[in-house]
Design an enzyme around this catalytic site. Sequence first.
Site, PDB file in Angstrom:
ATOM      1  N   TYR A 114       1.271  -5.872  14.212  1.00  0.00           N
ATOM      2  CA  TYR A 114       0.781  -5.198  13.007  1.00  0.00           C
ATOM      3  C   TYR A 114      -0.641  -5.652  12.680  1.00  0.00           C
ATOM      4  O   TYR A 114      -1.517  -4.832  12.399  1.00  0.00           O
ATOM      5  CB  TYR A 114       1.718  -5.502  11.839  1.00  0.00           C
ATOM      6  CG  TYR A 114       1.320  -4.843  10.542  1.00  0.00           C
ATOM      7  CD1 TYR A 114       1.502  -3.474  10.367  1.00  0.00           C
ATOM      8  CD2 TYR A 114       0.764  -5.576   9.496  1.00  0.00           C
ATOM      9  CE1 TYR A 114       1.137  -2.849   9.175  1.00  0.00           C
ATOM     10  CE2 TYR A 114       0.394  -4.968   8.306  1.00  0.00           C
ATOM     11  CZ  TYR A 114       0.591  -3.604   8.155  1.00  0.00           C
ATOM     12  OH  TYR A 114       0.227  -2.994   6.987  1.00  0.00           O
ATOM     13  N   LYS A 162      -4.264  -3.491  12.395  1.00  0.00           N
ATOM     14  CA  LYS A 162      -5.063  -3.445  11.171  1.00  0.00           C
ATOM     15  C   LYS A 162      -6.443  -4.064  11.389  1.00  0.00           C
ATOM     16  O   LYS A 162      -7.420  -3.662  10.731  1.00  0.00           O
ATOM     17  CB  LYS A 162      -4.326  -4.122  10.017  1.00  0.00           C
ATOM     18  CG  LYS A 162      -3.073  -3.354   9.585  1.00  0.00           C
ATOM     19  CD  LYS A 162      -3.391  -1.908   9.207  1.00  0.00           C
ATOM     20  CE  LYS A 162      -2.179  -1.143   8.732  1.00  0.00           C
ATOM     21  NZ  LYS A 162      -2.489   0.245   8.308  1.00  0.00           N
ATOM     22  N   ALA A 164       2.521  -5.258  -0.233  1.00  0.00           N
ATOM     23  CA  ALA A 164       2.715  -4.256  -1.275  1.00  0.00           C
ATOM     24  C   ALA A 164       4.190  -3.897  -1.395  1.00  0.00           C
ATOM     25  O   ALA A 164       4.940  -3.920  -0.407  1.00  0.00           O
ATOM     26  CB  ALA A 164       1.899  -3.003  -0.962  1.00  0.00           C
ATOM     27  N   THR A 189       6.461  -1.582  -1.139  1.00  0.00           N
ATOM     28  CA  THR A 189       6.616  -0.258  -0.535  1.00  0.00           C
ATOM     29  C   THR A 189       7.983  -0.146   0.134  1.00  0.00           C
ATOM     30  O   THR A 189       8.681  -1.159   0.308  1.00  0.00           O
ATOM     31  CB  THR A 189       5.528  -0.028   0.525  1.00  0.00           C
ATOM     32  OG1 THR A 189       5.684  -1.006   1.570  1.00  0.00           O
ATOM     33  CG2 THR A 189       4.136  -0.142  -0.077  1.00  0.00           C
TER      34      THR A 189
END
Length: 239
Positions: free
Chosen positions: A134, A138, A167, A169
């Site tokens: 990940y 990014k 976050a 989410t």
Amino acid sequence: MSKAIVTGGASGIGAAVVSLLRERGHDVVVLDRDPSDGIQVDVTDAAGVQAAVDEAASRLGGLDLVVNNAGVGAAGTVADNDDEEWHRVFDINVVGMVRVSRAALPYLRGSGDAAIVNTCSVAATAGLPQRALYSATKGAVYSLTLAMAADHVGEGIRVNAVAPGTADTPWIGRLLDAAEDPEAERAALEARQPMGRLVSAAEVAEAIVYLASATATTGTVLGVDGGMQGLRLRAPRGR
């Protein structure tokens, strides 16, 4: 008011961006694999992306703003994901942004106030455990944003990104659900952000909408991370 497309706009940060843009009077078309009110598209499908962007521009009568928010998470060290998974996540998180931006550029060049905002992450610049794949995607988004800003500033197209911390989410919700002790895992995620809580999708959306309208700002990656990147707080006494 701008004419905008938001990828990954059916949930999480994307849905918050769509809601805020519409609240402020902008015209928005959602692009998502499972849209509730938009155009269905998979960002790994180049022909599908081109067709979706063309359709959105036709509906809107042009394009002023692209929010590249579609993405997926990935957990583990470099040893925990095989080549196929590395290619899959890069294809969505990085090349997906390229496909959408490439399809949108002819329309953005015809706008008097064009902007692209990419969703990056604090993982691009802060080493986080169990986030090798990940973080790599990014980091690529971070560099891509700066390069695109340099390429297109002369055309009047601003390119910026937001870099959220952890976050609140749906993806984080799924990670917590899969943890042995979800409450302890959530507490640990909150504790690593100096403000002591997760970032909300609405807070990230505010930053995205700001960058969409900040006419003197390009080549900027704006942190929305509760101080996670920049602050180094002292531990309480006795620890």
